[in-house]
Structure formats: structure tokens, C-alpha cells
Design a protein around this motif. Structure first.
Motif, PDB file in Angstrom:
ATOM      1  N   ALA A 141     -12.264  -4.192  -0.853  1.00 33.80           N
ATOM      2  CA  ALA A 141     -12.137  -3.181   1.037  1.00 33.80           C
ATOM      3  C   ALA A 141     -10.295  -3.690   1.288  1.00 33.80           C
ATOM      4  N   LEU A 142      -9.411  -4.717   0.375  1.00 38.03           N
ATOM      5  CA  LEU A 142      -7.988  -4.275   0.085  1.00 38.03           C
ATOM      6  C   LEU A 142      -7.797  -3.446  -0.306  1.00 38.03           C
ATOM      7  N   ASP A 143      -8.230  -3.434  -1.227  1.00 36.34           N
ATOM      8  CA  ASP A 143      -7.284  -2.620  -2.903  1.00 36.34           C
ATOM      9  C   ASP A 143      -7.536  -1.013  -2.075  1.00 36.34           C
ATOM     10  N   ARG A 144      -8.460  -0.722  -1.475  1.00 34.16           N
ATOM     11  CA  ARG A 144      -9.311   0.527  -0.773  1.00 34.16           C
ATOM     12  C   ARG A 144      -7.867   0.646  -0.148  1.00 34.16           C
ATOM     13  N   ALA A 145      -8.047  -0.480   1.434  1.00 30.21           N
ATOM     14  CA  ALA A 145      -7.329  -0.240   2.591  1.00 30.21           C
ATOM     15  C   ALA A 145      -5.518   0.541   1.394  1.00 30.21           C
ATOM     16  N   ILE A 146      -4.610  -0.171   0.518  1.00 26.14           N
ATOM     17  CA  ILE A 146      -3.931  -0.299  -0.131  1.00 26.14           C
ATOM     18  C   ILE A 146      -3.280   1.164  -0.504  1.00 26.14           C
ATOM     19  N   LYS A 147      -4.581   1.130  -1.234  1.00 24.48           N
ATOM     20  CA  LYS A 147      -4.574   2.715  -2.667  1.00 24.48           C
ATOM     21  C   LYS A 147      -4.538   3.877  -1.317  1.00 24.48           C
ATOM     22  N   LEU A 148      -5.018   3.765  -0.123  1.00 28.41           N
ATOM     23  CA  LEU A 148      -4.807   4.778   0.830  1.00 28.41           C
ATOM     24  C   LEU A 148      -3.498   5.173   1.389  1.00 28.41           C
ATOM     25  N   TYR A 149      -2.988   3.330   1.561  1.00 24.38           N
ATOM     26  CA  TYR A 149      -1.176   3.532   2.494  1.00 24.38           C
ATOM     27  C   TYR A 149      -0.225   4.796   1.528  1.00 24.38           C
ATOM     28  N   MET A 150      -0.307   3.631   0.023  1.00 20.40           N
ATOM     29  CA  MET A 150       0.913   4.132  -0.491  1.00 20.40           C
ATOM     30  C   MET A 150       0.162   5.880  -1.362  1.00 20.40           C
ATOM     31  N   ASN A 151      -1.460   6.114  -1.405  1.00 24.51           N
ATOM     32  CA  ASN A 151      -1.246   7.571  -2.275  1.00 24.51           C
ATOM     33  C   ASN A 151      -1.293   9.067  -1.512  1.00 24.51           C
ATOM     34  N   ASP A 152      -2.148   7.649   0.348  1.00 27.87           N
ATOM     35  CA  ASP A 152      -2.594   9.559   0.993  1.00 27.87           C
ATOM     36  C   ASP A 152      -1.361   8.972   2.756  1.00 27.87           C
ATOM     37  N   PRO A 153      -0.178   9.071   2.664  1.00 26.63           N
ATOM     38  CA  PRO A 153       0.676   8.493   3.319  1.00 26.63           C
ATOM     39  C   PRO A 153       0.113   9.530   4.641  1.00 26.63           C
ATOM     40  N   GLU A 154      -0.365  10.535   4.809  1.00 21.62           N
ATOM     41  CA  GLU A 154      -0.586  11.828   6.089  1.00 21.62           C
ATOM     42  C   GLU A 154      -1.992  11.554   6.504  1.00 21.62           C
ATOM     43  N   SER A 155      -3.437  10.670   5.600  1.00 20.12           N
ATOM     44  CA  SER A 155      -4.262  10.163   6.707  1.00 20.12           C
ATOM     45  C   SER A 155      -4.319   8.632   6.550  1.00 20.12           C
ATOM     46  N   TRP A 156      -3.296   8.024   6.625  1.00 18.91           N
ATOM     47  CA  TRP A 156      -2.942   6.627   6.763  1.00 18.91           C
ATOM     48  C   TRP A 156      -2.257   7.403   8.407  1.00 18.91           C
ATOM     49  N   LYS A 157      -1.581   8.270   8.634  1.00 15.77           N
ATOM     50  CA  LYS A 157      -0.516   7.760   9.852  1.00 15.77           C
ATOM     51  C   LYS A 157      -2.187   8.919  10.631  1.00 15.77           C
ATOM     52  N   GLN A 158      -2.776   9.636  10.369  1.00 18.21           N
ATOM     53  CA  GLN A 158      -3.983   9.663  10.965  1.00 18.21           C
ATOM     54  C   GLN A 158      -5.077   8.929  11.473  1.00 18.21           C
ATOM     55  N   LEU A 159      -4.892   8.189  10.119  1.00 16.14           N
ATOM     56  CA  LEU A 159      -6.014   6.944  11.086  1.00 16.14           C
ATOM     57  C   LEU A 159      -5.402   5.791  11.898  1.00 16.14           C
ATOM     58  N   VAL A 160      -4.149   5.815  11.503  1.00 15.66           N
ATOM     59  CA  VAL A 160      -3.079   4.753  12.822  1.00 15.66           C
ATOM     60  C   VAL A 160      -3.584   5.530  14.033  1.00 15.66           C
ATOM     61  N   GLN A 161      -2.997   6.492  14.468  1.00 13.09           N
ATOM     62  CA  GLN A 161      -3.236   7.024  15.805  1.00 13.09           C
ATOM     63  C   GLN A 161      -4.635   7.052  15.950  1.00 13.09           C
ATOM     64  N   ASN A 162      -5.771   7.921  15.237  1.00 14.37           N
ATOM     65  CA  ASN A 162      -7.141   7.284  15.698  1.00 14.37           C
ATOM     66  C   ASN A 162      -7.445   6.071  16.399  1.00 14.37           C
ATOM     67  N   VAL A 163      -7.235   5.232  15.468  1.00 12.52           N
ATOM     68  CA  VAL A 163      -7.545   3.839  16.373  1.00 12.52           C
ATOM     69  C   VAL A 163      -6.591   3.346  17.205  1.00 12.52           C
ATOM     70  N   MET A 164      -5.209   3.466  17.754  1.00 11.33           N
ATOM     71  CA  MET A 164      -4.734   2.901  18.318  1.00 11.33           C
ATOM     72  C   MET A 164      -5.260   4.222  20.135  1.00 11.33           C
ATOM     73  N   ASN A 165      -5.294   5.043  19.995  1.00  8.03           N
ATOM     74  CA  ASN A 165      -6.260   5.952  20.793  1.00  8.03           C
ATOM     75  C   ASN A 165      -7.992   5.361  21.236  1.00  8.03           C
ATOM     76  N   LEU A 166      -8.601   4.389  20.396  1.00  9.39           N
ATOM     77  CA  LEU A 166      -9.187   3.704  21.004  1.00  9.39           C
ATOM     78  C   LEU A 166      -9.285   2.649  21.879  1.00  9.39           C
TER      79      LEU A 166
END
Length: 1003
Positions: free
Chosen positions: A950-975
Motif C-alpha cells: 500500500a505504501l509503495d503504491r501511494a508513494i509511486k503515484l505521488y512521484m510519478n503522476d503529479p496530476e493524478s495525485w492533485k486530482q485525488l487530493v482535491q476529491n478527498v478534500m471535497n468529501l
């Protein structure tokens, strides 16, 4: 065999048929409780005693298959019968499984015959000694004997099958002998080859003679095996001799293998020499072929030289042609340049022509428009004359309208004045919405203070409470008008307002040991405050009752004061006085009870963890109910929390409902079933409860010990509503593993048990308004989150060299429930993955605290790891805002608020799928969940490998796909994790319980 199988069967099979196998595990006889029961009954009878005869009669009448005789029940050992003793042998004579496999079918037949005969003989002898026994007793014995014979026959059949297996194994052994003979033949062939190579023939011939002798012995052994069926007295010795001979044959065969290996090595040398000659021959042939190829290439090269001279001549001719073509190309280029110049000139002329045409068109248009304009002017002159006539007429009409308007304005002013007077009158009864909840809570506490100080009657206090509850304007104005008056005049002003009122909301009283932020240890404090505020916003009257701790944060209580009164409550056979303090917390009215008890129950410097916690909180529970009774309150719901106030439920129904405090339904919420507060039953008597009546399995008796009482169990039994803090946890605690001993009680009361997911106080946890942060931010502006990350790095001394380096946060109590071993592993794993880690929290467990202190010391000067082993409210807000991801690897988690707060601040949770975490965190890669609800990274197994994934998947998405990570952050803040949904569910539970109570009272 030294002992026949039949003798062994009688001594072991009959007396031990209750077992599936013998002690050495080699004889697979079936289990038979019926045979064992019958045989035991026969052995236990003493026919010379009248009492034994009655026992025998009773046993004969019993069915052979007893329903209460369970397979795993204990069977008492009894002495063997005389018949069995005659045929049995000592433990040292019992054959092992190998001996039995070589037994004889005839012995088994003799077993059955001898067993039947001896059983019948025993029955006859018994019949002769039982001349005075009734016939039905004898019939019962015969039936038991017949049953035993039947089961013996079944055992004989099974033994015959085992004998067939033994014969099959014998055939397999014959196959192995044949294989040895084949190997011997191969050895003869190899010996002949060795003789041709002049190897030591005499040694091999000697070994060959030995093998032939062994083969002869093997033939004799086969004959002896052929006679195995006829042997009845010494099969055991034959088996042993056969085994010895087989071992000797194996050892000699091994020595023969060694000799053969030596032969193979010498032969390999010869083969290697031949192979080298062949290799040299091949190399010679390859060299010859290479030489031929070189000769052919040499001849071909000579031909190429002649071709090269021809190509040179052709090349000169082509070069001349290229030069001619270059001259022609230069001429064509010059002509093309001239054509381009002419084309550009023509384009410029074309543009000039187009402009002239446009100018002509505009002139024509202007000419046409001038003519139209003249016509339009003439028309407008005519219209002006007409309008002047109409204007004169309208002036006259307007003058008349002005007069009418002035009259209507005068009439409207009169109407407005009358409406203002009526509005003022209505404002006295309408709710005032522009005042904060602190104002109404303060007013409510003033009224209750007057009641407890006996300055107003209970009836007047009830009417004034309802006016406060409805936030009526008249009581608001009365309070404002009385600010400068003394208390006596203020009371008189308020009493003039008393009118009968009916209320549509519910009156809810929370009795709890915690409340955020004044007395908070865990999530319980957040729930009491968050749920109370949400219910208050929905129009319900909510009040809180707490102990007055010496260690609580009194500076966070508004209008904190003590009342000029005392409340007496019973404990340990006498009455003790209690001082009452009041104040508002987060806009909620709160009553603080200070016991004037010599043990100073809540002056200990901590909330929990005292040796007499059972006495402390049972005292508080009764004092809280006494406060409600003496204050004349009639709540609709009394909501108690965890084991500390679980005493409220039995106290209410046993002691206070009969005294008149009977308007409420009891709601109990258990926030963690790991803590149940069980204690010796005698301690329950201190608060006045009847130990004898309550220490029963269907009431408060602990499910694991009959001399202990369990407060949580008592609350489950005596409450009208039972809740826990998430739907998944409600299912987990109904299992033996999750219920901590209460699963059976919860299943029995499942109709009133439900899981309601907690929420968070979105006002207190809001990155857009949080004063603890360096920069406020929201989902649409994440730059502030990056700035808070940089600020936290500076505060904690972490490296800021890489802005994109992920920061993993953890805020938790370091207890086993939270998966401390997985948190420790996550620290090192984050470091391996190139991230940073921040931990905030401490442990009440000494060895865990020492362990993490050691880790903190190890990384105290590290650029990427920091452990703060305490709790700091302000720092927790900064960590939530700065972290990119949050890890919550709990072994079990009833609800958990950390993951909700983290998402509120844009930190992605990495959580184990358990309890409330399972209900609030959904994996980004889970295709079964709609995309808009995927908000984190989850794992199932509580081990290091699952955390890594789980930790590896999270860190790899953060480092390799900044746009997807930003979209994920915005989604969770709106929950939405506010209390609105949870409060709605509690409101529905409360209303149903109150409605059922009112319906029951009417009937």
C-alpha cells in the motif's frame, strides 16, 4: 508373531474402541461409543449386590445410543472384565503396526469366534449367578452382547481389508526384488566390458559370486514368504530375518555401485581421449574448408579489380553529365526567381484593386443611406408633432395621478405603522436567529442555577427553558433589559414571561467522561461535542454532564462558575455532597460535578488509569442522575458513553425511574469494546445497585467469570438503544474475536444494536479557517498546503532540498490496537522509498514508549525522520496540513477520526480495512467502488508485506503522476465527513424510541 492378532484385538480393540486409532497410530479401527458404553456397563456391574442389580436393570433399559454421549465427552476408565484379562497381555507385549500388518486372516477369524464364545460363556455364567434376576435384565444383557458381536464382525471385516493391504505391500516387495535382479544383470554386462578392458576381473568375479549367493538366498526367502500364510506361531521372527537379509543386500548392492562408479570413471578417461581425437579431426577439416574458401575469394577479388576499372570509366562519364545538369539547374533557378518576383508584384496590384473596389462599395452604400436618412427625418418631424400633443394630455393625467399617489402614500404610511407595531408584538414570540448558541446556553444555565438555588419553582423553570429552547425574542429582550438590574429584579422580569409553551424538539442529556476540548483523551470527547453541536443546530435541546477534573482545561469554558447549592448523592451506605459548576463549551451548556468525597475522585491529575476507576465513575453516574432529578429536568433521551457511564442504564431503571425521573429513554454508545470495566460483583453495591439481582447471566454478570460484573454488558441489557461507532465494527463485535466476550450478548440484543459512523467537527477542522496553520488553503488553492509543508519542515528541522519528496504523517496513541509494529516498519520503509516521516503521539505502555524513544534518539539528527512522543493539539493541525499521506495500520479500529481529518486537510490515508476505516477509506485501485468515492490506499492483512504494497503504491503515484495525485487530493478534500449524516441517524433513533415510549404509556 509372538502374540496372535486375535489376542491383541481382544486386549486392545474391545477395550479401546472409543478411539479412532491405537496409541501408536497404526491400527485404523473405527470409533464406537455404543460398544464402549455396553462393555463398560457390563464390567461395572456387581451381581451380588441388590443395588448393583437395580443399576443393571436401569442400564439394560437405556438405549445403546445415548443422546448426551458426545464424541468429545470424557469417558471414565474402568477395570477390565475377567474375560478380557484372561486374553490380554502387558503393554510391553503389544505389537507395533508393522507386526500387525504381517498377521493372518485366520487369527482374525479366531478372534471373532473366541470373542463370541467367550462373550456367550460370560453371559451364561452371569445367568447362573443371577438366578434371582428378572428375565428382562437377562434380555438386556443378551442384547448388549449381540450388539458387541455385531461390532466385532464389523471390525473383522475392516481387519480383512487391512490384511489385503499387507498382501499388496508384499507384492510390491516382490517387485523390488525383481528390480534388483535386473540391476544384477546390468552389473554382469558391465563386468564383461571391464574384463575386455583388462580391469581387475578377479575382484569383480568375487563380488559376482556374492551377488549370486544373495540371489540364491533371495529365492529361499521367496519360498519362505510363500509359506507365510501357513505359519501361525512365528511370523514376527520371519519378518525380522527378512528385514535383516534385505539390509545386508542393500549394503552389498551399495558397495557394488561404488565399484561400478570407479569403472565408469576409467571408461570416461578412454572416452575423453577418443573425443579429443575426433575434435582434432574436425578442426583439421574446418581448416581445410577455410583454406578453400580463401582461395575462392582470392579469385573473385581478381575479377572485382577488372570490374573496378570499368566502373571508373563509367563514373567519369556520369560526372560530366552531372556538371551539365548543374548548369541547367542554375538557369532554371534564375528563371524561377524572376517568376516569383513578378508574382509578388501581381499580388500587390491585386490588393490595391480590391481596396479600390471596397471604397467604391462604401461610397455607394453611404449614398443610399443618406437618402434614407432624409426620409427618416421627415417622418420623425411628423411623429414629434404628434408626441407634443400627446405630452400635453399626459401632463394633465400625471397631475391627477400625483394627487392620487400622495393620498395612497399617506394611507400606506398609516398601514406601515400599524404593521410595525404588530411585528414588534410577533417578534416577542418568534425565534431570534442572530444570537450565538453560547448566549442561549448561558441563559439556560442561569435559569437552572435559579432553580437549584430554589429561587424559582420547577414549573416556572420548565416554562422558561422552553422559551430558551425556542429562542423566543421576548426572553432575549428580557435578558438584555436585565443586564444592569440586580438578580432579584431580573428574576421578577423573567417570571412575567412565563406562559405555557409546547416544544417540537427533543431534550437530550449526554452523561460522559470526556468532552473536547476541555477534557479529551480520545475520540469519545470529539463525539460528545460534535454530535451535541449538530443536534443543537437541528433544534434540539442538548445538555452535557461531566466530572469536574482538576486536570481539565478550564480556560476553554465560557462563564465558568459554581452554583450556590449542593447535590447529595448516595454512595457506600451514606450521602455525600457534590458541588455543581456550570459553563458553556463550544456553545453547549455543560454541568460539572465535583464530588466532596474524602477520596477526591477527580483530583488525581489524570482522567483514567486509577486503581479505583470503577468506584470513581459509578459514583459520578449516580450523582449525574441525582442532578437531573433535583433540577426537575424531564429529558427525552439520556445518552451515556463507554463503560465509565454505563452504570447510568441500570441505575436509571432500578432507582430513578421509580422516583419520578421516568420520561427518558436510555441510549448507550460503546466506542471500543476492548475496554469493559469489569470488576468484582461486590463493588457494584457501593452505588446502591442490588448485586444479587444484577449478578445474573442475563443482566450484568461477566460472561467469563460468575463473580464479576460487566458495566458494558449491563448497559447493553438495560438500554433502549445500543450503538457503536461504525457499521463494520458493529458486525465485527458480534463475532467471538471482535466482541471481547460480549458477542453472545450483542447477538441476543441485536434488534436494538446498530453501528453509526462518527463524523468530525468541520468547523474545528477546516484548513480554510484554521488559525494553527501558517497559510490557510482549500481544495481549489493547494499552494497553501505546499507552504505549510515547507513551514513544518523548518519547525522540525527536516530537509527541504527536494520539494517533491513525499511526507508521511502519523498521529496516534501508541498502543497495540493501533498496530505499533506496523507504524515502526512504515518509518523505515518510507525512508527506503525516499520519503519523510513525522510521528506525533505517546504510549501509556512503558515498554512501547521506551522503544519509540530509542527510535527517536536514533533519528534525532536525521534529515527525513522526526518522532514527537507527546500530544500537541496545535502541532497536530500543522502535521495534517503538511502531510501528503497519512498511515493508519490499526489491528482493529471501531471508527477512527484520523483518516477523516487527514482527508479534510488533503492528506491521503493509507489504512487497513477494518472497522470504521473500512467504512470511510476506499482504495484508488478498487474497481468495485465508484471513482468519486475512491479516496486512499488500503490493505487487508496486518503484516509488513501488506503495508509495503500500500505504501509503495501511494508513494509511486505521488512521484510519478503529479496530476493524478492533485486530482485525488482535491476529491478527498471535497468529501463530506461532517456530523450531519450521523446526527440525522441518531435523531431518527431517538425519535423512534420516544414514540414507542409514548405509545406504551398511552396503552
Amino acid at each position: 508373531m509372538a502374540v496372535k492378532l486375535s489376542t491383541w484385538f481382544v486386549s486392545q480393540g474391545v477395550s479401546g474402541l472409543s478411539c479412532n486409532r491405537s496409541s501408536n497410530g497404526n491400527l485404523p479401527f473405527p470409533s464406537s461409543h455404543r460398544l464402549f458404553t455396553a462393555s463398560c456397563k457390563m464390567r461395572q456391574r456387581n451381581l451380588s449386590s441388590p443395588n448393583k442389580r437395580q443399576q443393571l436393570k436401569k442400564a439394560a433399559q437405556e438405549p445403546l445410543t445415548n443422546g448426551s454421549f458426545e464424541p468429545d465427552s470424557e469417558i471414565p476408565s474402568t477395570p477390565s472384565s475377567p474375560i478380557l484379562n484372561q486374553e490380554s497381555m502387558s503393554n510391553n507385549d503389544v505389537p507395533n503396526g508393522t507386526d500387525m500388518e504381517r498377521d493372518d486372516a485366520k487369527d482374525l477369524s479366531s478372534l471373532v469366534l473366541s470373542g463370541e464364545a467367550k462373550s456367550l460363556a460370560k453371559s451364561v455364567d452371569s445367568a447362573e449367578r443371577l438366578s434371582g434376576m428378572q428375565l428382562e435384565d437377562l434380555i438386556g444383557m443378551i442384547r448388549n452382547a449381540e450388539e458387541n458381536i455385531l461390532l466385532l464382525n464389523e471390525a473383522r471385516v475392516r481387519a480383512l481389508k487391512d490384511l489385503e493391504k499387507i498382501l499388496f505391500e508384499k507384492e510390491a516387495l516382490q517387485g523390488e526384488i525383481n528390480a534388483l535382479e535386473m540391476r544384477l544383470a546390468e552389473t554382469d554386462a558391465r563386468i564383461k566390458v571391464a574384463a575386455q578392458e583388462k580391469i581387475d576381473v578377479e575382484l569383480l568375479e568375487g563380488q559376482l559370486e556374492k551377488l549370486q549367493k544373495e540371489l540364491t538366498n533371495r529365492g529361499n526367502t521367496e519360498k519362505q514368504n510363500g509359506k507365510l500364510k501357513e505359519e501361525t506361531s512365528h511370523p514376527h521372527e520371519s519378518a525380522i530375518s527378512l528385514s535383516v537379509e534385505l539390509d545386508s543386500l542393500r549394503s552389498e548392492n551399495l558397495s557394488l555401485k561404488n565399484d561400478i562408479e570407479m569403472l565408469k570413471e576409467e571408461l570416461s578417461h578412454v572416452k575423453n581421449t577418443d573425443e579429443r581425437v575426433v575434435m582434432l579431426e574436425k578442426e583439421r577439416a574446418s581448416l581445410e574448408s577455410a583454406l578453400k574458401e580463401l582461395e575462392s575469394k582470392l579469385s573473385a577479388s581478381q575479377e572485382d579489380v577488372s570490374k573496378l576499372s570499368t566502373l571508373k570509366v563509367e563514373y567519369k562519364g556520369l560526372l560530366q553529365k552531372v556538371e551539365n545538369l548543374q548548369v541547367l539547374l542554375d538557369k532554371a533557378t534564375k528563371q524561377a526567381d524572376q517568376a516569383i518576383t513578378v508574382l509578388q508584384q501581381s499580388k500587390e496590384l491585386r490588393k490595391k484593386v480590391d481596396k479600390l473596389e471596397e471604397s467604391i462599395e462604401e461610397a455607394n452604400t453611404y449614398k443610399r443611406s443618406s437618402q434614407k436618412l432624409q426620409q427618416y427625418n421627415d417622418l420623425m418631424q411628423q411623429k414629434i408633432k404628434l408626441m407634443e400633443g400627446r405630452l400635453q394630455k399626459s401632463d394633465e393625467e400625471i397631475h391627477s395621478y400625483v394627487q392620487l399617489y400622495q393620498e395612497s402614500v399617506h394611507e400606506f404610511q398609516n398601514t406601515l405603522n400599524s404593521m410595525k407595531e404588530e411585528s414588534k408584538k410577533r417578534a416577542l414570540d418568534e425565534p431570534v436567529d442572530d444570537m450565538p448558541w453560547e448566549f442561549w446556553s448561558r441563559l439556560l444555565l442561569i435559569i437552572d442555577g435559579w432553580l437549584l438555588e430554589k429561587k424559582i419553582s420547577a414549573k416556572d423553570a420548565k416554562l422558561l427553558r422552553e422559551m430558551v429552547w425556542k429562542r423566543e425574542g421576548r426572553i432575549h429582550d428580557a435578558y438584555i433589559a436585565c443586564k444592569e438590574k440586580n438578580e432579584r429584579d431580573a428574576i421578577a422580569t423573567f417570571l412575567r414571561l412565563t406562559l405555557s409553551r409546547t416544544s417540537s424538539g427533543l431534550h437530550v442529556v449526554h452523561i460522559a467522561a470526556e468532552m473536547a476540548p476541555v477534557a479529551k483523551v480520545g475520540g469519545l470527547g470529539d463525539v460528545v461535542t460534535g454530535l451535541g453541536k449538530s443536534l443543537q443546530k437541528r433544534g434540539h435541546l442538548v445538555e452535557i454532564v461531566l466530572p469536574k477534573y482538576d486536570c481539565m482545561q478550564s480556560d476553554l469554558i465560557c462563564d465558568f462558575r459554581d452554583l450556590d447549592t449542593v447535590i447529595e448523592s448516595y454512595f457506600d451506605g451514606r450521602l455525600f455532597k457534590n458541588k455543581v459548576w456550570v459553563g458553556t463549551v463550544e456553545g453547549l451548556p455543560v454541568y460539572f460535578i465535583e464530588p466532596l468525597h474524602p477520596d477526591k475522585f477527580f483530583w488525581r491529575g489524570q482522567f483514567y488509569g486509577e486503581h479505583d476507576d470503577f468506584k470513581r465513575f459509578s459514583y459520578f453516574s449516580r450523582a449525574a442522575l441525582e442532578l437531573l432529578l433535583q433540577a426537575g429536568k424531564r429529558p427525552d433521551i439520556i445518552h451515556c458513553h463507554d463503560w465509565q457511564t454505563a452504570f447510568v442504564a441500570p441505575l436509571y431503571w432500578d432507582l430513578y425511574a421509580p422516583e419520578g425521573l421516568n420520561s427518558a429513554r436510555i441510549c448507550f454508545t460503546c466506542h471500543n469494546f476492548e475496554y469493559q470495566g469489569a470488576a468484582h460483583a461486590s463493588q457494584l453495591a457501593s452505588c446502591g445497585l442490588d448485586v444479587e439481582q444484577l449478578n445474573r447471566p442475563d443482566r450484568m454478570q461477566d460472561n467469563s467469570a460468575s463473580d464479576r460484573v460487566n458495566p458494558v454488558k449491563g448497559a447493553v441489557v438495560f438500554s433502549n438503544i445500543v450503538t457503536t461507532v461504525s457499521p463494520t465494527y458493529a458486525q465485527e463485535v458480534r463475532t467471538a474475536e471482535g466482541g471481547r466476550g460480549l458477542h453472545s450478548t450483542l447477538n441476543f440484543h441485536s434488534k436494538k444494536f446498530i453501528g453509526v459512523l462518527n463524523g468530525i467537527d468541520t468547523d474545528a477542522w477546516d484548513p480554510a479557517t484554521d488559525d494553527s496553520l501558517k497559510v490557510q488553503y482549500n481544495a481549489n488553492d493547494l499552494q497553501g498546503k505546499a507552504e505549510n509543508k515547507e513551514a513544518l519542515r523548518k519547525i522540525l528541522g527536516l530537509s527541504s532540498a527536494d520539494v517533491r519528496k513525499p511526507l508521511v504523517g502519523s498521529i496516534t496513541r501508541l498502543v497495540p490496537q493501533k498496530g505499533v509494529h506496523l507504524i515502526r516498519h512504515a518509518i523505515y520503509r518510507t525512508l527506503e522509498m525516499g520519503g519523510q516521516f513525522v510521528l506525533l503521539g505517546s504510549s501509556p505502555v512503558p515498554h512501547i514508549q521506551r522503544e519509540f524513544e530509542g527510535i527517536a534518539n536514533q533519528f534525532q539528527n536525521h534529515d527525513d525522520i522526526r518522532l514527537i512522543l507527546k500530544y500537541d493539539e496545535s502541532l497536530s493541525h500543522s502535521i495534517y496540513a503538511a502531510s501528503d499521506m497519512f498511515i493508519i495500520p490499526s489491528l482493529f479500529e471501531p471508527c477512527g477520526l484520523t483518516q477523516m481529518i487527514a482527508m479534510r486537510y488533503g492528506s491521503i490515508p493509507i489504512a487497513r480495512k477494518t472497522g470504521g476505516l473500512h467504512d470511510s477509506v476506499f482504495d484508488v485501485d478498487d474497481d468495485t467502488v465508484p471513482v468519486r468515492f475512491r479516496n486512499g490506499f488500503t490493505f487487508l492483512n496486518p503484516d509488513e508485506q501488506a503495508v509495503n504494497q500500500a505504501l509503495d503504491r501511494a508513494i509511486k503515484l505521488y512521484m510519478n503522476d503529479p496530476e493524478s495525485w492533485k486530482q485525488l487530493v482535491q476529491n478527498v478534500m471535497n468529501l463530506d465527513f461532517s456530523w450531519e449524516s450521523s446526527a440525522s441517524q441518531y435523531e431518527e433513533l431517538y425519535s423512534k424510541a420516544v414514540s414507542r415510549a409514548r405509545l406504551a404509556n398511552r396503552s
